[in-house]
Enzyme design. Structure first.
Site, PDB file in Angstrom:
ATOM      1  CE  LYS A  54      -3.764  -2.493   2.210  1.00 50.17           C
ATOM      2  NZ  LYS A  54      -4.417  -2.911   3.465  1.00 50.17           N
ATOM      3  CD  GLN A  98      -3.185  -4.453   6.643  1.00 51.87           C
ATOM      4  OE1 GLN A  98      -3.096  -3.474   5.912  1.00 51.87           O
ATOM      5  NE2 GLN A  98      -3.834  -5.554   6.275  1.00 51.87           N
ATOM      6  CG  ASP A 121      -9.780  -0.061   4.846  1.00 53.42           C
ATOM      7  OD1 ASP A 121      -9.553  -0.277   3.640  1.00 53.42           O
ATOM      8  OD2 ASP A 121      -8.965  -0.311   5.757  1.00 53.42           O
TER       9      ASP A 121
END
Ligand code: NDP
Length: 288
Positions: A54, A98, A121
């Site tokens: 990422k 994460q 997200d």
């Protein structure tokens, strides 16, 4: 029939070029560089790889990134304090926790603590609600990537039957919500299947678009697929041999399907790409 390959890697590269152009124009206009803060708790080799990918993707498109590490024994309150700091930091536009986080952490509380305006997200209930109402602020990265894959490969969704295997909050449910919305990449008739679904093959065989997200290696066989269907494989499963495979038996299903994604090189690169897109959107939101 040999299915046309849906090359997610190539498409991700193309979309990243578009995002880089948009980032350049945004920075030129506002002087603000979009920034993604990734939070990694503990040591998980797979998470390390995901976060590194990422960050590299951020670099490619001109998005700044920060990596904040907490030890594996961090508490929920430590993580909540960190999230509060990132929420208040005007230089940070997107926050990524994460997953998975260690067991002692209340992951739901942490995900809910992320500002909905920085929730790239799209896990926060406010963003889930907006998506369900058909007015998404951010779309969850994996389903958003799958929708782009369909749109940009000219696979019509309107009026077609999309069958989704899996009902997770991260993939299955938001995928259904995107496909059922009005407009481009939507207007589908959607069926969601899960582990309690009876006679799965009879349903999957009705799919014009079949999206597998169950985490079961090579579960979808040729007999489960309608001739000519578009098959999208979200699954990522590591076999004992070390080989990475999807939820679809690729070699068999490609002889029946009209379109199919490979694993790797299908949905995965698009997930990262849509995270960049959401980070840019968050930065745009932040400047009004
Ligand atoms: P979850 O484990 O959260 O959900 C799996 C879903 O599949 C559940 O709804 C479960 O049903 C259903 N399921 C499991 N086994 C069966 C079965 N035999 N028949 C029917 N349904 C079944 O997984 P995720 O959604 O997080 O991930 C799914 C897969 O996608 C994984 O392989 C994951 O690694 C991959 N993934 C890939 C991404 C990418 O970028 N390519 C991103 C995210 C995930 P029930 O609810 O009844 O238990």
């Amino acid at each position: 029939m040999t299915a046309v390959l849906l090359d997610g890697k190539a498409l991700a590269g193309q979309i990243q070029i578009e995002i880089a152009d948009e980032v350049r124009a945004f920075v030129g206009r506002t002087g603000v560089t979009p920034c993604l803060a990734a939070v990694l708790v503990g040591e998980n080799p797979a998470s390390e790889v995901y976060v590194r990918n990422k960050q590299r993707a951020c670099e490619r498109v001109g998005v700044a990134s920060q990596l904040i590490r907490l030890g594996g024994d961090a508490s929920s309150s430590e993580l909540l304090d960190l999230v509060a700091r990132l929420n208040a930091d005007a230089a940070v536009h997107g926050i990524l926790i994460q997953l998975p986080v260690p067991k002692q952490i209340d992951s739901q509380a942490v995900l809910r603590a992320v500002s909905p305006l920085k929730d790239v997200d799209a896990f926060h209930p406010e963003n889930v609600g907006l998506l369900v109402q058909g007015a998404p602020r951010f779309a969850p990265c994996t389903p958003y990537g799958v929708q782009q894959l369909l749109i940009r490969n000219g696979i019509e969704t309107a009026g077609r039957h999309a069958v989704i295997l899996g009902r997770s909050e991260i993939v299955g449910k938001p995928m259904a919500n995107l496909l059922v919305q009005r407009g481009a990449g939507g207007d589908a008739t959607v069926t969601i299947c899960h582990s309690r679904t009876r006679d799965l093959p009879s349903i999957t065989r009705q799919a014009d678009i079949l999206i597998a997200a169950i985490g079961q290696p090579q579960f979808v066989t040729a007999e489960m697929v309608q001739r000519g269907a578009a098959v999208v494989d979200v699954g990522m499963n590591r076999l004992d041999s070390g080989k990475l495979v999807g939820d679809v038996d690729f070699d068999a299903v490609r002889n029946v399907a009209g379109h199919i994604t490979p694993v790797p090189g299908g949905v995965g690169p698009l997930t990262v790409t849509m995270l960049l897109k959401n980070t840019l959107s968050a930065a745009v939101l932040s400047v009004g």
